[in-house]
Motif scaffolding. Structure first.
Motif, PDB file in Angstrom:
ATOM      1  N   LEU A 115      34.828  32.727  41.132  1.00 20.23           N
ATOM      2  CA  LEU A 115      34.455  32.720  42.542  1.00 20.23           C
ATOM      3  C   LEU A 115      34.867  34.034  43.174  1.00 20.23           C
ATOM      4  N   ASP A 116      34.019  34.577  44.016  1.00 18.31           N
ATOM      5  CA  ASP A 116      34.435  35.763  44.763  1.00 18.31           C
ATOM      6  C   ASP A 116      34.322  35.492  46.254  1.00 18.31           C
ATOM      7  N   GLY A 117      35.183  36.149  47.018  1.00 22.22           N
ATOM      8  CA  GLY A 117      35.197  35.962  48.458  1.00 22.22           C
ATOM      9  C   GLY A 117      36.326  36.742  49.091  1.00 22.22           C
ATOM     10  N   ARG A 118      36.929  36.144  50.101  1.00 23.33           N
ATOM     11  CA  ARG A 118      38.018  36.820  50.810  1.00 23.33           C
ATOM     12  C   ARG A 118      39.300  36.005  50.863  1.00 23.33           C
ATOM     13  N   ASP A 119      39.192  34.712  50.500  1.00 24.78           N
ATOM     14  CA  ASP A 119      40.399  33.877  50.516  1.00 24.78           C
ATOM     15  C   ASP A 119      40.462  32.967  49.290  1.00 24.78           C
ATOM     16  N   ILE A 120      39.864  33.399  48.189  1.00 25.88           N
ATOM     17  CA  ILE A 120      39.827  32.552  46.994  1.00 25.88           C
ATOM     18  C   ILE A 120      41.225  32.398  46.398  1.00 25.88           C
ATOM     19  N   GLY A 121      41.916  33.511  46.199  1.00 26.36           N
ATOM     20  CA  GLY A 121      43.233  33.455  45.597  1.00 26.36           C
ATOM     21  C   GLY A 121      44.318  32.929  46.510  1.00 26.36           C
ATOM     22  N   THR A 122      44.098  33.024  47.808  1.00 26.46           N
ATOM     23  CA  THR A 122      45.129  32.602  48.765  1.00 26.46           C
ATOM     24  C   THR A 122      44.941  31.174  49.263  1.00 26.46           C
ATOM     25  N   VAL A 123      43.684  30.716  49.412  1.00 26.90           N
ATOM     26  CA  VAL A 123      43.415  29.415  50.016  1.00 26.90           C
ATOM     27  C   VAL A 123      42.619  28.478  49.106  1.00 26.90           C
ATOM     28  N   PRO A 126      44.514  28.665  44.918  1.00 18.51           N
ATOM     29  CA  PRO A 126      45.823  29.319  44.786  1.00 18.51           C
ATOM     30  C   PRO A 126      46.421  29.195  43.391  1.00 18.51           C
ATOM     31  N   GLN A 127      45.908  28.248  42.578  1.00 20.46           N
ATOM     32  CA  GLN A 127      46.401  28.083  41.212  1.00 20.46           C
ATOM     33  C   GLN A 127      45.458  28.715  40.181  1.00 20.46           C
ATOM     34  N   ALA A 128      44.604  29.623  40.611  1.00 17.68           N
ATOM     35  CA  ALA A 128      43.654  30.265  39.695  1.00 17.68           C
ATOM     36  C   ALA A 128      44.379  30.925  38.529  1.00 17.68           C
ATOM     37  N   THR A 129      43.730  30.924  37.372  1.00 18.72           N
ATOM     38  CA  THR A 129      44.312  31.541  36.183  1.00 18.72           C
ATOM     39  C   THR A 129      44.534  33.028  36.389  1.00 18.72           C
ATOM     40  N   VAL A 130      43.546  33.671  36.977  1.00 15.11           N
ATOM     41  CA  VAL A 130      43.597  35.113  37.217  1.00 15.11           C
ATOM     42  C   VAL A 130      43.130  35.382  38.644  1.00 15.11           C
ATOM     43  N   LYS A 131      43.852  36.258  39.330  1.00 11.60           N
ATOM     44  CA  LYS A 131      43.475  36.651  40.682  1.00 11.60           C
ATOM     45  C   LYS A 131      43.329  38.162  40.742  1.00 11.60           C
ATOM     46  N   LEU A 132      42.134  38.600  41.120  1.00  9.83           N
ATOM     47  CA  LEU A 132      41.859  40.022  41.297  1.00  9.83           C
ATOM     48  C   LEU A 132      41.639  40.299  42.775  1.00  9.83           C
ATOM     49  N   PHE A 133      42.180  41.408  43.248  1.00  5.08           N
ATOM     50  CA  PHE A 133      41.859  41.863  44.596  1.00  5.08           C
ATOM     51  C   PHE A 133      41.213  43.228  44.435  1.00  5.08           C
ATOM     52  N   VAL A 134      39.908  43.264  44.667  1.00  3.55           N
ATOM     53  CA  VAL A 134      39.106  44.465  44.437  1.00  3.55           C
ATOM     54  C   VAL A 134      38.921  45.210  45.752  1.00  3.55           C
ATOM     55  N   THR A 135      39.176  46.494  45.733  1.00  2.88           N
ATOM     56  CA  THR A 135      39.050  47.267  46.962  1.00  2.88           C
ATOM     57  C   THR A 135      38.490  48.656  46.656  1.00  2.88           C
ATOM     58  N   ALA A 136      38.199  49.392  47.709  1.00  2.00           N
ATOM     59  CA  ALA A 136      37.743  50.779  47.631  1.00  2.00           C
ATOM     60  C   ALA A 136      37.842  51.335  49.047  1.00  2.00           C
ATOM     61  N   THR A 137      37.790  52.636  49.204  1.00  2.18           N
ATOM     62  CA  THR A 137      37.895  53.220  50.534  1.00  2.18           C
ATOM     63  C   THR A 137      36.677  52.824  51.371  1.00  2.18           C
ATOM     64  N   PRO A 138      36.820  52.769  52.689  1.00  3.23           N
ATOM     65  CA  PRO A 138      35.670  52.425  53.539  1.00  3.23           C
ATOM     66  C   PRO A 138      34.479  53.349  53.317  1.00  3.23           C
ATOM     67  N   GLU A 139      34.754  54.637  53.112  1.00  2.59           N
ATOM     68  CA  GLU A 139      33.664  55.597  52.924  1.00  2.59           C
ATOM     69  C   GLU A 139      32.887  55.319  51.638  1.00  2.59           C
ATOM     70  N   VAL A 140      33.601  55.006  50.565  1.00  2.00           N
ATOM     71  CA  VAL A 140      32.949  54.696  49.299  1.00  2.00           C
ATOM     72  C   VAL A 140      32.138  53.409  49.423  1.00  2.00           C
ATOM     73  N   ARG A 141      32.707  52.430  50.090  1.00  2.00           N
ATOM     74  CA  ARG A 141      32.009  51.156  50.256  1.00  2.00           C
ATOM     75  C   ARG A 141      30.758  51.322  51.122  1.00  2.00           C
ATOM     76  N   ALA A 142      30.866  52.156  52.151  1.00  2.00           N
ATOM     77  CA  ALA A 142      29.703  52.401  53.012  1.00  2.00           C
ATOM     78  C   ALA A 142      28.595  53.107  52.230  1.00  2.00           C
TER      79      ALA A 142
END
Length: 213
Positions: A115-123, A126-142
């Motif tokens: 599952l991907d989203g914004r609160d999968i690992g936190t809400v 919370p017991q997920a086997t693996v939790k990834l937090f994927v990010t990038a700079t705002p400029e790269v994302r834009a």
């Protein structure tokens, strides 16, 4: 074969690459995949189609509690305006509560899920086997979003998209209910300088190390 109940939570801001990574991880492990952001886009689309104000919490909660997921064109849901509208309804606590069960039921699929989203690992998981937090700079994302939208014929400017991303980041991170943030045990993956294949290799390595542990 996938080990029993391999649940992978992939969180992150808009255009960070989390959706692409989550889909590829799901395909690699043979697991079902859910883009939870689409649920919020469906709520927003249904409200707009009904002529309702996105800020109307009561209407938003009622919509989230009863909409049919099969009645939407995903191509329409991927539009820039719907993304902004989804961020508005996602800030309503009642909407988030109404969608929790749908997401948790999906995550409980035999064998696991991605599952991907914004609160999968936190809400949501919370017991997920693996939790990834994927990010990038705002400029790269834009830049990524600009390229994606241009491919669909959208003439939105880079500056406008960057402003949208910064506004959504502030709204998603600043909301009182389930704000966008990395779970304490999530692994951070910055994709700013990574291509798609490089990012996937890095994500796969993280998953395998966590499974082995």
């Amino acid at each position: 074969m996938v080990g029993r109940n391999l649940v992978i939570a992939v969180d992150g801001p808009a255009a960070s690459g989390k959706g692409t990574l989550a889909r590829r991880l799901a395909a690699h492990y043979g697991l079902p995949y859910l883009d939870t952001g689409l649920l919020y886009r469906m709520v927003a689309r249904a409200m707009l189609d009904a002529g309702q104000r996105l800020e109307d919490a009561q209407a938003a909660e009622a919509t989230a509690a009863g909409f049919d997921e099969t009645g939407f064109d995903e191509a329409v849901l991927r539009g820039r305006e719907i993304g902004e509208a989804a961020s508005v309804v996602a800030a309503i606590p009642g909407v988030r509560r109404a969608l929790i069960d749908r997401q948790r039921q999906f995550a409980a699929a035999p064998g696991g899920a991605v599952l991907d989203g914004r609160d999968i690992g936190t809400v949501i998981c919370p017991q997920a086997t693996v939790k990834l937090f994927v990010t990038a700079t705002p400029e790269v994302r834009a830049a990524r979003r600009h390229k994606e939208l241009a491919g669909r014929g959208d003439t939105a400017s880079f500056e406008g998209i960057l402003a949208d991303i910064r506004r959504r980041d502030a709204r998603d991170s600043g909301r009182g209910d389930a704000p966008l943030k990395a779970a304490e045990d999530a692994i951070l993956l910055d994709t700013s300088a990574l291509g798609v294949d490089e990012a996937f290799a890095a994500a796969l390595s993280i998953v395998e190390k966590r499974r082995a542990a």
